[in-house]
Design an enzyme around this catalytic site. Structure first.
Site, PDB file in Angstrom:
ATOM      1  N   ASP A   1       0.861  -1.192   0.000  1.00  0.00           N
ATOM      2  CA  ASP A   1       0.000   0.000   0.000  1.00  0.00           C
ATOM      3  C   ASP A   1       0.896   1.240   0.000  1.00  0.00           C
ATOM      4  O   ASP A   1       2.087   1.158   0.331  1.00  0.00           O
ATOM      5  CB  ASP A   1      -0.910   0.020   1.241  1.00  0.00           C
ATOM      6  CG  ASP A   1      -1.842   1.236   1.240  1.00  0.00           C
ATOM      7  OD1 ASP A   1      -2.408   1.563   0.179  1.00  0.00           O
ATOM      8  OD2 ASP A   1      -2.000   1.886   2.295  1.00  0.00           O
ATOM      9  N   SER A   2       0.296   2.368  -0.345  1.00  0.00           N
ATOM     10  CA  SER A   2       1.045   3.627  -0.290  1.00  0.00           C
ATOM     11  C   SER A   2       1.503   3.915   1.145  1.00  0.00           C
ATOM     12  O   SER A   2       2.502   4.593   1.349  1.00  0.00           O
ATOM     13  CB  SER A   2       0.172   4.778  -0.788  1.00  0.00           C
ATOM     14  OG  SER A   2      -0.969   4.898   0.029  1.00  0.00           O
TER      15      SER A   2
ATOM     16  N   CYS B   1      -4.261  -1.530  -2.106  1.00  0.00           N
ATOM     17  CA  CYS B   1      -4.426  -0.095  -2.329  1.00  0.00           C
ATOM     18  C   CYS B   1      -5.326   0.068  -3.552  1.00  0.00           C
ATOM     19  O   CYS B   1      -5.011  -0.455  -4.637  1.00  0.00           O
ATOM     20  CB  CYS B   1      -3.047   0.514  -2.592  1.00  0.00           C
ATOM     21  SG  CYS B   1      -3.089   2.256  -3.040  1.00  0.00           S
TER      22      CYS B   1
ATOM     23  N   GLU C   1      -3.165   8.940   7.433  1.00  0.00           N
ATOM     24  CA  GLU C   1      -1.704   8.881   7.311  1.00  0.00           C
ATOM     25  C   GLU C   1      -1.041   9.774   8.378  1.00  0.00           C
ATOM     26  O   GLU C   1       0.008   9.461   8.889  1.00  0.00           O
ATOM     27  CB  GLU C   1      -1.338   9.314   5.895  1.00  0.00           C
ATOM     28  CG  GLU C   1      -0.119   8.713   5.279  1.00  0.00           C
ATOM     29  CD  GLU C   1      -0.015   7.191   5.255  1.00  0.00           C
ATOM     30  OE1 GLU C   1       1.124   6.756   5.272  1.00  0.00           O
ATOM     31  OE2 GLU C   1      -1.012   6.439   5.234  1.00  0.00           O
TER      32      GLU C   1
ATOM     33  N   CYS D   1     -11.119   2.710  -0.395  1.00  0.00           N
ATOM     34  CA  CYS D   1      -9.734   3.098  -0.086  1.00  0.00           C
ATOM     35  C   CYS D   1      -9.394   2.346   1.192  1.00  0.00           C
ATOM     36  O   CYS D   1     -10.178   2.344   2.147  1.00  0.00           O
ATOM     37  CB  CYS D   1      -9.627   4.605   0.139  1.00  0.00           C
ATOM     38  SG  CYS D   1      -7.995   5.126   0.759  1.00  0.00           S
TER      39      CYS D   1
ATOM     40  N   HIS E   1      -7.481   2.906   3.512  1.00  0.00           N
ATOM     41  CA  HIS E   1      -7.322   3.721   4.720  1.00  0.00           C
ATOM     42  C   HIS E   1      -8.664   3.925   5.449  1.00  0.00           C
ATOM     43  O   HIS E   1      -8.685   4.222   6.636  1.00  0.00           O
ATOM     44  CB  HIS E   1      -6.772   5.111   4.362  1.00  0.00           C
ATOM     45  CG  HIS E   1      -5.304   5.145   4.051  1.00  0.00           C
ATOM     46  ND1 HIS E   1      -4.744   4.482   2.997  1.00  0.00           N
ATOM     47  CD2 HIS E   1      -4.281   5.790   4.681  1.00  0.00           C
ATOM     48  CE1 HIS E   1      -3.433   4.719   2.979  1.00  0.00           C
ATOM     49  NE2 HIS E   1      -3.132   5.513   3.978  1.00  0.00           N
TER      50      HIS E   1
HETATM   51  N1  DGL Z   1      -4.947   3.304   0.675  1.00  0.00           N
HETATM   52  C1  DGL Z   1      -4.915   3.693  -0.675  1.00  0.00           C
HETATM   53  C2  DGL Z   1      -6.162   3.317  -1.424  1.00  0.00           C
HETATM   54  O1  DGL Z   1      -6.755   2.306  -1.113  1.00  0.00           O
HETATM   55  C3  DGL Z   1      -4.320   5.009  -1.074  1.00  0.00           C
HETATM   56  C4  DGL Z   1      -4.492   6.211  -0.231  1.00  0.00           C
HETATM   57  C5  DGL Z   1      -3.535   7.277  -0.725  1.00  0.00           C
HETATM   58  O2  DGL Z   1      -2.320   6.999  -0.716  1.00  0.00           O
HETATM   59  O3  DGL Z   1      -4.006   8.331  -1.134  1.00  0.00           O
HETATM   60  O4  DGL Z   1      -6.554   3.975  -2.360  1.00  0.00           O
END
Ligand code: DGL
Length: 294
Positions: free
Chosen positions: A29-30, A92, A178, A212, A214
């Protein structure tokens, strides 16, 4: 004597990581969001080894261009392959939306070891939504990149042409996670604003996909702003089940995935920062190691 002991300790430590990485399932993931997917995968399949990589130094990916997300994701996948992973899950949505197809179609065929595979999170989520929505009106909450890519409406409508899909980009949500500001009152403003927006675009929505990785960390707040008639759907459980099914259908891949119930955590930022945050997100203490991507 003491020095020899330290060298031996260091060797054993490095050896442990080398052993751990070869045959692990890579989860990328990012940043921290993919941990929500990893923990679901680990609870469904605790016996496997995993190698988690968060590109925290370059997160968030959500507002980055197609080319950049593709390049960063490609670097991460190749690095996980180098570390011995045969199978990588892009935990991600942004990377799945913007890089998965190109990596699968262009990069994987160029590798010497063509048995390596990369999977994403959008398809497993699209597959489940048809059995959940009753109104056949579904909303997608995601990063700007995921929403602009139209990946969700495309995947969902391939499987369920009768479902109307509406997207809402929530560019502030991943940065809130984050930066570990997601439990504060400041988060309420942005969460309520985006939920109001999407429900006013289509008041018949009964299922909101958290598109997402997150966003499950915001789930309690999201639920507090939603009417009872709307279900907020986190994707981790479905991604985990889909991976289990994939391994069942691909015994050759399953055979090269090692099973010591071990997980290594890697970040492109400070390992200490990552360990502290990951400990909160996973509810357990973990150690991380720093790696660089290029
Ligand atoms: N967690 C990621 C997603 O599912 C990316 C969030 C990000 O880095 O902006 O899209």
């Amino acid at each position: 004597m003491m020095k020899r002991f330290r060298i031996r300790e260091r060797f054993l430590y490095q050896y442990r990581f080398i052993m751990l990485k070869a045959g692990s399932i890579g989860v990328f993931d990012s940043g921290y969001g993919g941990l929500t997917i990893l923990s679901e995968i680990q609870s469904l399949m605790p016996e496997y080894d995993y190698c988690y990589l968060g590109d925290n130094s370059r997160a968030p990916y959500g507002s980055r261009s197609f080319d950049i997300v593709y390049e960063f994701t490609r670097q991460a996948v190749l690095r996980l392959f180098e570390m011995g992973c045969n199978l990588v899950v892009l935990a991600c949505n942004t990377a799945s939306a913007k890089a998965l197809r190109t990596i699968q179609q262009k990069d994987l065929p160029l590798l010497i070891n063509t048995d390596k595979r990369v999977l994403g999170v959008i398809r497993p989520t699209a597959e489940i939504v048809g059995s959940i929505t009753k109104s056949r009106h579904v909303g997608i909450l995601g990063t700007t990149g995921t929403i602009q890519s139209e990946s969700y409406p495309i995947e969902i409508n391939k499987l369920f042409p009768d479902i109307q899909v509406t997207g809402e980009a929530c560019p502030m949500w991943a940065p809130l996670v984050e930066n570990r500001e997601y439990q504060n009152e400041g988060a309420d403003y942005f969460i309520k604003k985006n939920l109001d927006n999407i429900l006013s675009k289509d008041p018949q929505i009964d299922t909101l996909i958290l598109g997402c990785t997150h966003y499950p960390l915001l789930l309690d707040k999201i639920k507090s702003f939603l009417p009872d008639s709307v279900t907020a759907l986190a994707q981790g459980e479905y991604v985990a089940r889909s991976l289990q099914n994939y391994l069942y259908r691909h015994p050759d891949m399953e055979a090269v995935c090692t099973k010591n119930a071990a997980t290594g955590y890697f970040t492109t930022e400070s390992p200490q920062k990552f360990s502290e945050a990951a400990t909160i997100f996973l509810n357990k203490k973990i150690d991380a190691e720093r790696i660089t991507l290029e």
